[in-house]
Design a protein around this motif. Structure first.
Motif, PDB file in Angstrom:
ATOM      1  N   LYS A   1       0.827  34.610 -10.849  1.00 54.06           N
ATOM      2  CA  LYS A   1       1.345  35.639  -9.938  1.00 54.06           C
ATOM      3  C   LYS A   1       2.507  35.074  -9.126  1.00 54.06           C
ATOM      4  O   LYS A   1       3.503  35.739  -8.904  1.00 54.06           O
ATOM      5  CB  LYS A   1       0.256  36.110  -8.960  1.00 54.06           C
ATOM      6  CG  LYS A   1      -0.542  37.266  -9.451  1.00 54.06           C
ATOM      7  CD  LYS A   1      -1.304  37.925  -8.322  1.00 54.06           C
ATOM      8  CE  LYS A   1      -2.588  37.204  -8.024  1.00 54.06           C
ATOM      9  NZ  LYS A   1      -3.423  37.854  -7.027  1.00 54.06           N
ATOM     10  N   SER A   2       2.362  33.828  -8.697  1.00 57.03           N
ATOM     11  CA  SER A   2       3.379  33.180  -7.884  1.00 57.03           C
ATOM     12  C   SER A   2       4.681  33.036  -8.676  1.00 57.03           C
ATOM     13  O   SER A   2       5.752  33.344  -8.185  1.00 57.03           O
ATOM     14  CB  SER A   2       2.911  31.806  -7.427  1.00 57.03           C
ATOM     15  OG  SER A   2       3.986  31.053  -6.950  1.00 57.03           O
TER      16      SER A   2
ATOM     17  N   LEU B   1       0.012  25.895  -8.112  1.00 58.29           N
ATOM     18  CA  LEU B   1      -0.845  26.603  -9.052  1.00 58.29           C
ATOM     19  C   LEU B   1      -0.045  27.110 -10.251  1.00 58.29           C
ATOM     20  O   LEU B   1      -0.545  27.142 -11.379  1.00 58.29           O
ATOM     21  CB  LEU B   1      -1.575  27.752  -8.348  1.00 58.29           C
ATOM     22  CG  LEU B   1      -2.661  27.322  -7.366  1.00 58.29           C
ATOM     23  CD1 LEU B   1      -3.121  28.508  -6.523  1.00 58.29           C
ATOM     24  CD2 LEU B   1      -3.838  26.712  -8.101  1.00 58.29           C
ATOM     25  N   GLY B   2       1.200  27.482 -10.034  1.00 57.85           N
ATOM     26  CA  GLY B   2       2.076  27.886 -11.135  1.00 57.85           C
ATOM     27  C   GLY B   2       2.354  26.731 -12.080  1.00 57.85           C
ATOM     28  O   GLY B   2       2.338  26.894 -13.309  1.00 57.85           O
ATOM     29  N   ARG B   3       2.587  25.557 -11.516  1.00 52.21           N
ATOM     30  CA  ARG B   3       2.810  24.373 -12.350  1.00 52.21           C
ATOM     31  C   ARG B   3       1.542  24.014 -13.122  1.00 52.21           C
ATOM     32  O   ARG B   3       1.605  23.624 -14.293  1.00 52.21           O
ATOM     33  CB  ARG B   3       3.254  23.199 -11.475  1.00 52.21           C
ATOM     34  CG  ARG B   3       4.659  23.407 -10.906  1.00 52.21           C
ATOM     35  CD  ARG B   3       5.050  22.331  -9.941  1.00 52.21           C
ATOM     36  NE  ARG B   3       5.143  21.036 -10.629  1.00 52.21           N
ATOM     37  CZ  ARG B   3       5.365  19.897 -10.007  1.00 52.21           C
ATOM     38  NH1 ARG B   3       5.509  19.876  -8.693  1.00 52.21           N
ATOM     39  NH2 ARG B   3       5.441  18.772 -10.686  1.00 52.21           N
TER      40      ARG B   3
ATOM     41  N   LYS C   1      -9.163  32.157 -12.667  1.00 52.33           N
ATOM     42  CA  LYS C   1      -8.746  32.799 -11.410  1.00 52.33           C
ATOM     43  C   LYS C   1      -7.685  31.958 -10.705  1.00 52.33           C
ATOM     44  O   LYS C   1      -6.678  32.480 -10.234  1.00 52.33           O
ATOM     45  CB  LYS C   1      -9.953  33.005 -10.500  1.00 52.33           C
ATOM     46  CG  LYS C   1      -9.608  33.652  -9.190  1.00 52.33           C
ATOM     47  CD  LYS C   1     -10.814  33.818  -8.307  1.00 52.33           C
ATOM     48  CE  LYS C   1     -10.397  34.406  -6.967  1.00 52.33           C
ATOM     49  NZ  LYS C   1     -11.497  34.445  -6.029  1.00 52.33           N
ATOM     50  N   ALA C   2      -7.914  30.644 -10.631  1.00 46.01           N
ATOM     51  CA  ALA C   2      -6.945  29.761  -9.981  1.00 46.01           C
ATOM     52  C   ALA C   2      -5.602  29.806 -10.703  1.00 46.01           C
ATOM     53  O   ALA C   2      -4.548  29.898 -10.073  1.00 46.01           O
ATOM     54  CB  ALA C   2      -7.477  28.334  -9.934  1.00 46.01           C
ATOM     55  N   LEU C   3      -5.641  29.750 -12.024  1.00 44.04           N
ATOM     56  CA  LEU C   3      -4.401  29.750 -12.796  1.00 44.04           C
ATOM     57  C   LEU C   3      -3.693  31.098 -12.707  1.00 44.04           C
ATOM     58  O   LEU C   3      -2.461  31.161 -12.741  1.00 44.04           O
ATOM     59  CB  LEU C   3      -4.686  29.363 -14.245  1.00 44.04           C
ATOM     60  CG  LEU C   3      -5.251  27.937 -14.414  1.00 44.04           C
ATOM     61  CD1 LEU C   3      -5.623  27.683 -15.863  1.00 44.04           C
ATOM     62  CD2 LEU C   3      -4.293  26.906 -13.893  1.00 44.04           C
TER      63      LEU C   3
ATOM     64  N   ARG D   1      -1.645  23.935 -18.130  1.00 45.25           N
ATOM     65  CA  ARG D   1      -2.829  24.357 -18.880  1.00 45.25           C
ATOM     66  C   ARG D   1      -2.435  25.185 -20.106  1.00 45.25           C
ATOM     67  O   ARG D   1      -3.154  25.194 -21.107  1.00 45.25           O
ATOM     68  CB  ARG D   1      -3.781  25.166 -18.001  1.00 45.25           C
ATOM     69  CG  ARG D   1      -4.701  24.330 -17.192  1.00 45.25           C
ATOM     70  CD  ARG D   1      -5.766  23.708 -18.096  1.00 45.25           C
ATOM     71  NE  ARG D   1      -6.580  22.829 -17.296  1.00 45.25           N
ATOM     72  CZ  ARG D   1      -6.586  21.517 -17.400  1.00 45.25           C
ATOM     73  NH1 ARG D   1      -5.857  20.923 -18.304  1.00 45.25           N
ATOM     74  NH2 ARG D   1      -7.331  20.784 -16.615  1.00 45.25           N
ATOM     75  N   GLN D   2      -1.321  25.895 -20.030  1.00 47.74           N
ATOM     76  CA  GLN D   2      -0.867  26.661 -21.193  1.00 47.74           C
ATOM     77  C   GLN D   2      -0.394  25.698 -22.295  1.00 47.74           C
ATOM     78  O   GLN D   2      -0.637  25.920 -23.475  1.00 47.74           O
ATOM     79  CB  GLN D   2       0.260  27.615 -20.783  1.00 47.74           C
ATOM     80  CG  GLN D   2       0.593  28.639 -21.834  1.00 47.74           C
ATOM     81  CD  GLN D   2       1.514  29.703 -21.288  1.00 47.74           C
ATOM     82  OE1 GLN D   2       2.094  29.575 -20.213  1.00 47.74           O
ATOM     83  NE2 GLN D   2       1.657  30.781 -22.041  1.00 47.74           N
TER      84      GLN D   2
END
Length: 180
Positions: free
Chosen positions: A172-173, A136-138, A165-167, A143-144
């Protein structure tokens, strides 16, 4: 005087138990009456009925829940075939020189996967896997770099909120991974 009464009461109790025991032994040795035979056969029938009913219900439960078990066993194959189909569509577009369509197919697939991963925190904390947060961090970093335009309509806004929310789980991770 009270000791005498206690001995007399004890003797009477002993006689009552002895006579009760004698009556029970005599009843057991006496031939069975027709009424007693009926009761014995009724009790045997009830016991056999319980055994047969228990076995039948176990067999029925196995038959009834088999499709549910098979559904869970087949789920990874369905997921893999769906992903393979998406990959094939994207590869055909790339091979045909249509990179923009291939990117759109892969972007849509990524959005679909992120939609499901947005609810990952509903998994009990002791069963969560760090690699999913890393993924999810990747995805958040991707997406950024390559943001998607906002979707229109009420459903589009809800979908965008789910994506955010997913991103955020991925952010957070990466924040907790870089913390000392």
């Amino acid at each position: 005087m009270s000791g005498l009464w206690l001995r007399a009461a004890s003797a009477l109790r002993h006689l009552a138990l002895a006579s009760r025991w004698t009556r029970l032994r005599a009843a057991a040795q006496a031939p069975m009456t027709a009424l007693r035979k009926r009761w014995v056969w009724c009790l045997i029938g009830v016991a056999v009925g319980f055994v047969i009913g228990g076995v039948a219900s176990i067999m029925r439960a196995q038959i009834m829940f088999r499709p549910v078990v098979e559904l869970f066993q087949m789920q990874p194959f369905g997921s893999a075939s769906s992903s393979a189909l998406t990959d094939l569509r994207a590869l055909k577009k790339l091979r045909g020189g249509n990179a923009d369509d291939a990117i759109e197919i892969l972007e849509t697939d990524l959005d679909g996967q992120l939609f499901w991963l947005a609810s990952y925190e509903s998994v009990p904390a002791d069963r969560r896997i760090q690699s999913i947060y890393n993924l999810l961090g990747r995805a958040a970093a991707y997406r950024q770099q390559y943001p998607r335009p906002p979707r229109s309509g009420t459903d589009g806004a809800a979908f965008d909120a789910t994506m955010a929310k997913a991103l955020s789980l991925g952010r957070k991770s990466s924040a907790s991974a870089s913390a000392p």
